[in-house]
Design a protein around this motif. Structure first.
Motif, PDB file in Angstrom:
ATOM      1  N   GLN A 187      21.732  22.632   3.474  1.00 21.57           N
ATOM      2  CA  GLN A 187      22.086  22.233   2.112  1.00 21.57           C
ATOM      3  C   GLN A 187      20.858  21.639   1.451  1.00 21.57           C
ATOM      4  O   GLN A 187      20.358  20.587   1.885  1.00 21.57           O
ATOM      5  CB  GLN A 187      23.239  21.237   2.108  1.00 21.57           C
ATOM      6  CG  GLN A 187      23.751  20.926   0.728  1.00 21.57           C
ATOM      7  CD  GLN A 187      25.091  20.219   0.747  1.00 21.57           C
ATOM      8  OE1 GLN A 187      25.519  19.671   1.762  1.00 21.57           O
ATOM      9  NE2 GLN A 187      25.786  20.244  -0.375  1.00 21.57           N
ATOM     10  N   GLU A 242      24.868  24.066  -2.918  1.00 21.39           N
ATOM     11  CA  GLU A 242      25.951  24.075  -1.956  1.00 21.39           C
ATOM     12  C   GLU A 242      25.408  24.373  -0.558  1.00 21.39           C
ATOM     13  O   GLU A 242      24.359  24.990  -0.399  1.00 21.39           O
ATOM     14  CB  GLU A 242      26.991  25.119  -2.351  1.00 21.39           C
ATOM     15  CG  GLU A 242      27.734  24.790  -3.633  1.00 21.39           C
ATOM     16  CD  GLU A 242      28.881  25.745  -3.904  1.00 21.39           C
ATOM     17  OE1 GLU A 242      29.607  25.503  -4.887  1.00 21.39           O
ATOM     18  OE2 GLU A 242      29.059  26.701  -3.146  1.00 21.39           O
ATOM     19  N   ARG A 243      26.168  23.945   0.424  1.00 22.72           N
ATOM     20  CA  ARG A 243      25.812  24.244   1.807  1.00 22.72           C
ATOM     21  C   ARG A 243      25.921  25.743   2.034  1.00 22.72           C
ATOM     22  O   ARG A 243      26.883  26.369   1.606  1.00 22.72           O
ATOM     23  CB  ARG A 243      26.731  23.481   2.759  1.00 22.72           C
ATOM     24  CG  ARG A 243      26.276  23.449   4.191  1.00 22.72           C
ATOM     25  CD  ARG A 243      27.129  22.517   5.029  1.00 22.72           C
ATOM     26  NE  ARG A 243      27.026  21.138   4.570  1.00 22.72           N
ATOM     27  CZ  ARG A 243      27.542  20.112   5.234  1.00 22.72           C
ATOM     28  NH1 ARG A 243      28.182  20.304   6.380  1.00 22.72           N
ATOM     29  NH2 ARG A 243      27.432  18.894   4.755  1.00 22.72           N
TER      30      ARG A 243
END
Length: 114
Positions: free
Chosen positions: A39, A44-45
């Motif tokens: 991340q 976003e991851r």
């Protein structure tokens, strides 16, 4: 205690290499598919790589193919991510994941900068 703990992050210059590790405990590591996510700040991851239980299937995200290598040592309950030819855009917190258990480590920071 069921847990994943990452280690090995740090500051690396562009073009450099680093290996991050994930130590698993409290569950039968050798039976589980494992993954690395990352991340970046403000993003976003995202999935980086996954490996099945016996290392016969390894999938890498397109942007890291040819640069990153995923491996595991089931005898030592360790998961590795070898990262070569690092770029500034690889800067992120790297997380170890056991999807079937919904288990995450706390993450380890990689910063690629000159």
């Amino acid at each position: 205690q069921v847990q994943l703990v990452e280690s090995g992050g740090g500051l690396v210059q562009p073009g450099g290499s680093l290996r991050v590790s994930c130590a698993a405990s409290g569950f039968a590591f050798s039976y589980y598919l494992m993954g690395w996510y990352r991340q970046a700040p403000g993003k976003e991851r995202e999935l980086v790589a996954i490996i099945n239980s016996d290392s016969t299937i390894i999938t890498l995200e397109d942007s890291v193919k040819g640069r990153f290598t995923l491996s595991r040592d089931n005898g030592k309950n360790l998961l590795y991510l070898q990262m070569n030819s690092l770029k500034p855009e690889d800067t992120a917190v790297y997380y170890c994941n056991a999807p079937a258990l919904g288990l995450w480590g706390p993450g380890t920071q990689l910063t690629v900068s000159s």
